[in-house]
Design a protein around this motif. Structure first.
Motif, PDB file in Angstrom:
ATOM      1  N   GLU A  41       0.828  -1.207   0.000  1.00 19.88           N
ATOM      2  CA  GLU A  41       0.000   0.000   0.000  1.00 19.88           C
ATOM      3  C   GLU A  41       0.861   1.256   0.000  1.00 19.88           C
ATOM      4  O   GLU A  41       0.577   2.213  -0.717  1.00 19.88           O
ATOM      5  CB  GLU A  41      -0.932  -0.002   1.211  1.00 19.88           C
ATOM      6  CG  GLU A  41      -1.889   1.168   1.217  1.00 19.88           C
ATOM      7  CD  GLU A  41      -2.828   1.129   2.405  1.00 19.88           C
ATOM      8  OE1 GLU A  41      -3.210   2.209   2.867  1.00 19.88           O
ATOM      9  OE2 GLU A  41      -3.159   0.029   2.873  1.00 19.88           O
ATOM     10  N   GLU A  42       1.916   1.247   0.795  1.00 15.59           N
ATOM     11  CA  GLU A  42       2.803   2.411   0.873  1.00 15.59           C
ATOM     12  C   GLU A  42       3.530   2.661  -0.449  1.00 15.59           C
ATOM     13  O   GLU A  42       3.866   3.799  -0.756  1.00 15.59           O
ATOM     14  CB  GLU A  42       3.820   2.244   2.009  1.00 15.59           C
ATOM     15  CG  GLU A  42       3.216   2.365   3.382  1.00 15.59           C
ATOM     16  CD  GLU A  42       2.603   3.738   3.633  1.00 15.59           C
ATOM     17  OE1 GLU A  42       3.293   4.754   3.411  1.00 15.59           O
ATOM     18  OE2 GLU A  42       1.430   3.785   4.034  1.00 15.59           O
ATOM     19  N   LEU A  43       3.781   1.607  -1.206  1.00 17.55           N
ATOM     20  CA  LEU A  43       4.519   1.747  -2.462  1.00 17.55           C
ATOM     21  C   LEU A  43       3.606   1.648  -3.681  1.00 17.55           C
ATOM     22  O   LEU A  43       4.053   1.345  -4.783  1.00 17.55           O
ATOM     23  CB  LEU A  43       5.623   0.692  -2.528  1.00 17.55           C
ATOM     24  CG  LEU A  43       6.681   0.841  -1.433  1.00 17.55           C
ATOM     25  CD1 LEU A  43       7.575  -0.376  -1.386  1.00 17.55           C
ATOM     26  CD2 LEU A  43       7.485   2.102  -1.647  1.00 17.55           C
ATOM     27  N   GLU A  44       2.337   1.897  -3.467  1.00 19.48           N
ATOM     28  CA  GLU A  44       1.347   1.787  -4.539  1.00 19.48           C
ATOM     29  C   GLU A  44       1.735   2.621  -5.761  1.00 19.48           C
ATOM     30  O   GLU A  44       1.627   2.159  -6.900  1.00 19.48           O
ATOM     31  CB  GLU A  44      -0.024   2.219  -4.014  1.00 19.48           C
ATOM     32  CG  GLU A  44      -1.129   2.121  -5.024  1.00 19.48           C
ATOM     33  CD  GLU A  44      -2.467   2.555  -4.441  1.00 19.48           C
ATOM     34  OE1 GLU A  44      -3.468   2.343  -5.134  1.00 19.48           O
ATOM     35  OE2 GLU A  44      -2.512   3.098  -3.317  1.00 19.48           O
ATOM     36  N   ALA A  45       2.215   3.822  -5.548  1.00 18.60           N
ATOM     37  CA  ALA A  45       2.567   4.705  -6.671  1.00 18.60           C
ATOM     38  C   ALA A  45       3.679   4.095  -7.524  1.00 18.60           C
ATOM     39  O   ALA A  45       3.621   4.146  -8.758  1.00 18.60           O
ATOM     40  CB  ALA A  45       2.989   6.074  -6.149  1.00 18.60           C
ATOM     41  N   THR A  46       4.683   3.492  -6.877  1.00 18.23           N
ATOM     42  CA  THR A  46       5.785   2.859  -7.620  1.00 18.23           C
ATOM     43  C   THR A  46       5.263   1.717  -8.474  1.00 18.23           C
ATOM     44  O   THR A  46       5.628   1.585  -9.646  1.00 18.23           O
ATOM     45  CB  THR A  46       6.860   2.328  -6.644  1.00 18.23           C
ATOM     46  OG1 THR A  46       7.357   3.416  -5.888  1.00 18.23           O
ATOM     47  CG2 THR A  46       7.991   1.644  -7.385  1.00 18.23           C
ATOM     48  N   TYR A  47       4.391   0.891  -7.903  1.00 20.96           N
ATOM     49  CA  TYR A  47       3.864  -0.251  -8.645  1.00 20.96           C
ATOM     50  C   TYR A  47       2.912   0.177  -9.757  1.00 20.96           C
ATOM     51  O   TYR A  47       2.915  -0.402 -10.841  1.00 20.96           O
ATOM     52  CB  TYR A  47       3.185  -1.249  -7.696  1.00 20.96           C
ATOM     53  CG  TYR A  47       4.195  -2.068  -6.931  1.00 20.96           C
ATOM     54  CD1 TYR A  47       4.867  -3.108  -7.542  1.00 20.96           C
ATOM     55  CD2 TYR A  47       4.491  -1.793  -5.601  1.00 20.96           C
ATOM     56  CE1 TYR A  47       5.819  -3.856  -6.859  1.00 20.96           C
ATOM     57  CE2 TYR A  47       5.429  -2.527  -4.914  1.00 20.96           C
ATOM     58  CZ  TYR A  47       6.091  -3.564  -5.538  1.00 20.96           C
ATOM     59  OH  TYR A  47       7.025  -4.294  -4.867  1.00 20.96           O
ATOM     60  N   LEU A  48       2.100   1.188  -9.507  1.00 18.15           N
ATOM     61  CA  LEU A  48       1.172   1.642 -10.549  1.00 18.15           C
ATOM     62  C   LEU A  48       1.897   2.352 -11.690  1.00 18.15           C
ATOM     63  O   LEU A  48       1.464   2.295 -12.834  1.00 18.15           O
ATOM     64  CB  LEU A  48       0.088   2.527  -9.947  1.00 18.15           C
ATOM     65  CG  LEU A  48      -0.900   1.801  -9.031  1.00 18.15           C
ATOM     66  CD1 LEU A  48      -1.900   2.775  -8.434  1.00 18.15           C
ATOM     67  CD2 LEU A  48      -1.602   0.662  -9.749  1.00 18.15           C
ATOM     68  N   ALA A  49       3.008   2.998 -11.381  1.00 16.57           N
ATOM     69  CA  ALA A  49       3.807   3.641 -12.423  1.00 16.57           C
ATOM     70  C   ALA A  49       4.555   2.611 -13.275  1.00 16.57           C
ATOM     71  O   ALA A  49       4.942   2.895 -14.401  1.00 16.57           O
ATOM     72  CB  ALA A  49       4.799   4.617 -11.800  1.00 16.57           C
ATOM     73  N   ASN A  50       4.751   1.416 -12.724  1.00 16.50           N
ATOM     74  CA  ASN A  50       5.453   0.328 -13.408  1.00 16.50           C
ATOM     75  C   ASN A  50       4.645  -0.957 -13.254  1.00 16.50           C
ATOM     76  O   ASN A  50       5.024  -1.849 -12.501  1.00 16.50           O
ATOM     77  CB  ASN A  50       6.851   0.136 -12.808  1.00 16.50           C
ATOM     78  CG  ASN A  50       7.681   1.381 -12.889  1.00 16.50           C
ATOM     79  OD1 ASN A  50       8.167   1.727 -13.953  1.00 16.50           O
ATOM     80  ND2 ASN A  50       7.831   2.069 -11.768  1.00 16.50           N
TER      81      ASN A  50
END
Length: 193
Positions: A41-50
Motif C-alpha cells: 500500500e505504501e509503495l502503490e505509486a511505484t507499482y502503478l507507475a510500473n
C-alpha cells in the motif's frame, strides 16, 4: 545431533499437541503477514507507475517461500534421520544451500524474462535490463534470506523441543512473503530511481 526417541516423536503427533504448538505461531505469523500488505500500500505509486512489477509480486513472494520450504523440509528430514549437524563444515548442508541458490538463479532469471514478455502485452513495458536486475537481485537476496531463515527455524525448533516438520515451513514461508515484498520493493526503488 541424533534423532529424538521415536516414542517421544509419536507422542507429539496428536491434534492437541500440534494445535497447541502451531496456534500461537500461526496467529503471530498472520499478524506479521499484514505487514506485506502495508508495504504494498505504501509503495502503490511505484507499482502503478510500473505495472509490469505487479507481475513479479506474487511469484516473487511465492518462490521465496517455496525455496525456503524445500530447504526446511530437507533439513527437517535430515534432523529426524539423525544426519543433520548444525556445523558450518557440514558438506551436505552446503550442497543443499548451493542447490537452493542454483534454483533461485534459474527461477528468477526466467521470471524476469517472462514478466518482461507479459509486460509487452498487458502492461506498460519496462526495459528488459531493469526488469532482469530487479528480478534476479531481489530473488537472490530473498533466496539468501530464505536459507538463513530455514536453518534458523530448524535449529530453534530443535532446541525448543518442537517438531520442525510442524514449525519450519509455516514460519519460513510467511516470513519470506513479507521479506519478498520488502526486498522486491527496495530493489525496484533503487533500480528505477
Amino acid at each position: 545431533m541424533g534423532a529424538t526417541d521415536p516414542d517421544e516423536s509419536v507422542n507429539t503427533w496428536s491434534v492437541r499437541s500440534i494445535v497447541a504448538t502451531m496456534f500461537p505461531i500461526l496467529i503471530a505469523l498472520s499478524i506479521l503477514e499484514m505487514g506485506s500488505g502495508y508495504v504494498l500500500e505504501e509503495l502503490e505509486a511505484t507499482y502503478l507507475a510500473n505495472p509490469t512489477l505487479l507481475v513479479l509480486v506474487p511469484v516473487m513472494i511465492g518462490m521465496g517461500g517455496n525455496l525456503g520450504a524445500i530447504l526446511s523440509s530437507r533439513l527437517s528430514t535430515r534432523l529426524h534421520l539423525g544426519l543433520l549437524e548444525f556445523d558450518p563444515r557440514d558438506e551436505v548442508l552446503w550442497t543443499n544451500v548451493l542447490a537452493i541458490l542454483g534454483l533461485a538463479a534459474t527461477i528468477f532469471t526466467a521470471l524476469g524474462i517472462v514478466a518482461w514478455l507479459v509486460g509487452q502485452f498487458i502492461a506498460e513495458p519496462m526495459a528488459l535490463v531493469d526488469l532482469m536486475v530487479i528480478s534476479v537481485v531481489s530473488g537472490m537476496v530473498l533466496a539468501g534470506l530464505a536459507i538463513v531463515l530455514s536453518v534458523l527455524a530448524t535449529y530453534v525448533s530443535y532446541k525448543q523441543g518442537l517438531d520442525p516438520d510442524d514449525t519450519t515451513i509455516p514460519v519460513v514461508t510467511n516470513v519470506c512473503d513479507i521479506l519478498g515484498v520488502i526486498v522486491l520493493s527496495g530493489v525496484a526503488i533503487v533500480v528505477l530511481n
